[in-house]
Design an enzyme around this catalytic site. Structure first.
Site, mmCIF file in Angstrom:
data_model
loop_
_atom_site.group_PDB
_atom_site.id
_atom_site.type_symbol
_atom_site.label_atom_id
_atom_site.label_comp_id
_atom_site.label_asym_id
_atom_site.label_seq_id
_atom_site.Cartn_x
_atom_site.Cartn_y
_atom_site.Cartn_z
ATOM 1 N N ASP A 67 -9.804 -9.256 2.680
ATOM 2 C CA ASP A 67 -10.207 -10.533 2.090
ATOM 3 C C ASP A 67 -10.570 -11.426 3.274
ATOM 4 O O ASP A 67 -9.694 -11.907 3.995
ATOM 5 C CB ASP A 67 -9.046 -11.122 1.273
ATOM 6 C CG ASP A 67 -9.294 -12.556 0.829
ATOM 7 O OD1 ASP A 67 -10.288 -13.177 1.260
ATOM 8 O OD2 ASP A 67 -8.473 -13.064 0.030
ATOM 9 N N PRO A 103 -8.089 7.489 -4.202
ATOM 10 C CA PRO A 103 -9.508 7.132 -4.279
ATOM 11 C C PRO A 103 -10.090 6.894 -2.886
ATOM 12 O O PRO A 103 -9.400 6.444 -1.986
ATOM 13 C CB PRO A 103 -9.507 5.842 -5.105
ATOM 14 C CG PRO A 103 -8.113 5.322 -5.048
ATOM 15 C CD PRO A 103 -7.210 6.474 -4.788
ATOM 16 N N ARG A 163 0.821 -1.212 0.000
ATOM 17 C CA ARG A 163 0.000 0.000 0.000
ATOM 18 C C ARG A 163 0.859 1.268 0.000
ATOM 19 O O ARG A 163 0.472 2.281 -0.590
ATOM 20 C CB ARG A 163 -0.936 -0.029 1.205
ATOM 21 C CG ARG A 163 -1.953 1.115 1.232
ATOM 22 C CD ARG A 163 -3.030 0.837 2.256
ATOM 23 N NE ARG A 163 -4.033 1.889 2.298
ATOM 24 C CZ ARG A 163 -4.263 2.656 3.375
ATOM 25 N NH1 ARG A 163 -3.534 2.484 4.472
ATOM 26 N NH2 ARG A 163 -5.196 3.578 3.346
ATOM 27 N N HIS A 207 -6.290 -5.748 -2.467
ATOM 28 C CA HIS A 207 -7.077 -5.975 -1.255
ATOM 29 C C HIS A 207 -7.298 -7.459 -0.955
ATOM 30 O O HIS A 207 -8.111 -7.798 -0.108
ATOM 31 C CB HIS A 207 -8.413 -5.231 -1.335
ATOM 32 C CG HIS A 207 -8.271 -3.740 -1.242
ATOM 33 N ND1 HIS A 207 -9.312 -2.863 -1.406
ATOM 34 C CD2 HIS A 207 -7.180 -2.963 -0.987
ATOM 35 C CE1 HIS A 207 -8.881 -1.616 -1.270
ATOM 36 N NE2 HIS A 207 -7.590 -1.647 -1.028
ATOM 37 N N ASN A 220 -3.807 8.864 5.034
ATOM 38 C CA ASN A 220 -2.570 8.233 5.511
ATOM 39 C C ASN A 220 -2.426 8.250 7.028
ATOM 40 O O ASN A 220 -1.900 7.300 7.613
ATOM 41 C CB ASN A 220 -1.348 8.948 4.901
ATOM 42 C CG ASN A 220 -1.200 8.683 3.408
ATOM 43 O OD1 ASN A 220 -1.628 7.634 2.924
ATOM 44 N ND2 ASN A 220 -0.603 9.610 2.690
ATOM 45 N N ASP A 265 -4.034 -14.139 -3.456
ATOM 46 C CA ASP A 265 -4.729 -15.112 -4.293
ATOM 47 C C ASP A 265 -5.990 -14.461 -4.878
ATOM 48 O O ASP A 265 -6.124 -13.236 -4.830
ATOM 49 C CB ASP A 265 -5.090 -16.352 -3.461
ATOM 50 C CG ASP A 265 -5.941 -16.007 -2.231
ATOM 51 O OD1 ASP A 265 -6.454 -14.858 -2.143
ATOM 52 O OD2 ASP A 265 -6.110 -16.870 -1.361
ATOM 53 N N ASP A 314 2.359 6.235 -2.538
ATOM 54 C CA ASP A 314 3.440 7.077 -3.046
ATOM 55 C C ASP A 314 3.163 7.455 -4.498
ATOM 56 O O ASP A 314 3.205 8.625 -4.876
ATOM 57 C CB ASP A 314 4.783 6.333 -2.933
ATOM 58 C CG ASP A 314 5.960 7.214 -3.324
ATOM 59 O OD1 ASP A 314 5.881 8.443 -3.100
ATOM 60 O OD2 ASP A 314 6.961 6.689 -3.844
#
Ligand code: HEM
Ligand SMILES: *[C@@H]1O[C@H](CO)[C@@H](O)[C@H](O)[C@H]1NC(C)=O
Ligand SMILES: *[C@@H]1O[C@H](CO)[C@@H](O)[C@H](O)[C@H]1NC(C)=O
Ligand SMILES: *[C@@H]1O[C@H](CO)[C@@H](O)[C@H](O)[C@H]1NC(C)=O
Ligand SMILES: *[C@@H]1O[C@H](CO)[C@@H](O)[C@H](O)[C@H]1NC(C)=O
Length: 342
Positions: free
Chosen positions: A260, A178, A76, A208, A108, A268, A81
């Site tokens: 997840d 976003p 992330r 994610h 952040n 995955d 960045d």
């Protein structure tokens, strides 16, 4: 006459072929090329610091072995960045008395992690190649090493970025990153503003598949979705009950939930499979299966791990190409927290 005719026919054929090739190649060119000032290269440190990738990988491996989530946090950091002022290490700059910058901007502040691991990597790199490798390149290498360490794809990391000498402002951070509360057209346009297309948007959202999010980033979906006073009706009922248990309406905004829910520490296609059964955590995740521009790609990645891995690897390179400082622009920061002249 005959010769001239043959010759010009040949020329025409040649030009025609060139035009044809151009037309065939155009759609393959990534739009993010437009944002590249100078070409990054996978062999940038080949002579100046040949062991840099190994040094980064060693520190990342130890950090991820100690805490699996660190892979997510390092991935992330590179994303944050790159999205703000390009991949220039500015996210790592500490605030000063006069500049409140990227690090403490709302997306952040109390959210980005892994900064001490970046410090460890930087020290290890400085020990073998003093003043040579930028903090921006360290973030790019650490992101790849992290993804590989938790079972994801590998890719050739392009290098040669230099570090910014000033942080971005809070307003720039909020405008570029976003929001998890945004709908898909808004998410797609924030990627498009940086030269990233719909495929990049869907593939990179797959980041994610690892890591955690705080209750505050999805709580409106659980209690008061879009001001309706009711939960988001698309959330799977069992998943909703579980999330409401983790994040009570007046509970701690900082409680963590896996992005997840099935395989939080493995890179995955679990993330995309969860979306298919309405178990996506953020609104910006779940909308991937309902927006007409993203539905089919999200379904493809849910069913084909190779397709996701290929797309993710390519899109990480595209993201890493956002407005780098190259040549004599910027500097090679000695300490990632501060500019050299500080
Ligand atoms: C599509 C737009 C995106 C939105 C709206 C978004 C939003 C978020 C939010 C709200 C969190 C939780 C932050 C917190 O709780 O403080 C998060 C975490 C995370 N994001 Fe994103 N993100 C997006 C794209 C990406 C991309 C492109 C990547 C990387 C390729 C990425 C990688 C991650 C990772 C790995 C975490 C977990 C970090 C950790 O556990 O420390 N995200 N994201
Ligand atoms: C960052 O968070 C701290 C508390 O954790 C808060 O005191 C500070 O005001 C925040 N900074 C900004 C710029 O929002
Ligand atoms: C839900 O949010 C809307 C606007 O954001 C607000 O006016 C309303 O009072 C909220 N409803 C509940 C039940 O909290
Ligand atoms: C894709 O997004 C564009 C821009 O938001 C929109 O005009 C178009 O209708 C969308 N296409 C589909 C298939 O949803
Ligand atoms: C999965 O994707 C890969 C890479 O795009 C492709 O080569 C393969 O044929 C796909 N597999 C299936 C079963 O569609």
């Amino acid at each position: 006459m005959g010769t001239a005719f043959t010759c010009s026919t040949h020329l025409y054929a040649h030009q025609f072929l060139q035009l044809l090739m151009l037309l065939l190649l155009l759609p393959l060119r990534n739009v993010s090329d437009m944002h590249v000032k100078a070409q990054l290269s996978s062999s940038f440190y080949e002579t100046s610091c040949p062991t840099v990738a190994t040094v980064v990988e060693d520190v990342v491996r130890q950090a991820v072995e100690a805490e699996a989530r660190m892979a997510a946090s390092l991935l992330r950091l590179h994303f944050h960045d790159c999205f703000v002022h390009g991949c220039d290490g500015s996210v790592l700059l500490d605030d000063t008395a006069t500049v409140i910058g990227e690090k403490t901007a709302p997306p952040n502040n109390n959210s980005i992690r892994g900064l001490e691991v970046v410090d460890e990597i930087k020290s290890a790199v400085e020990a073998v190649c003093y003043g040579t490798v930028s903090c921006a390149d360290i973030l790019a290498l650490a992101a790849k090493a992290s993804v590989v360490q938790v079972g994801g794809p590998s890719w050739m990391v392009l290098l040669g970025r230099r570090d910014a000498t000033s942080p971005a402002t809070i307003a720039e951070v909020s405008a570029a990153l976003p929001s998890p509360f945004s709908d898909m057209p808004t998410i797609i346009s924030s990627f498009a503003a940086l030269g990233l297309n719909v495929e990049d948007t869907v593939a990179l959202s797959g980041g994610h598949t690892i890591g955690q999010a705080r209750c505050v980033t999805f709580k409106p979906r659980l209690y008061n979705f879009s001001g309706t006073g009711a939960p988001d009706p698309t959330i799977d009922p069992d998943f909703l009950a579980s999330l409401q248990g983790t994040c009570p309406e007046d509970g701690d905004a900082n409680t963590l939930q896996s992005l997840d829910v099935t395989t939080p520490d493995t890179f995955d296609i679990g993330y995309y499979n969860n979306l298919q059964i309405n178990k996506g955590l953020l609104l910006s995740d779940q909308e991937l299966i309902s927006d007409g521009n993203t539905t089919s790609l999200a379904a493809l990645y849910a069913s084909n791990e190779s397709a996701f891995f290929l797309a993710f690897a390519q899109s990480m390179v595209n993201m890493g190409n956002i407005s780098p400082l190259t040549g004599s622009d910027g500097e090679i920061r000695l300490n990632c927290h501060v500019i050299n002249s500080a």
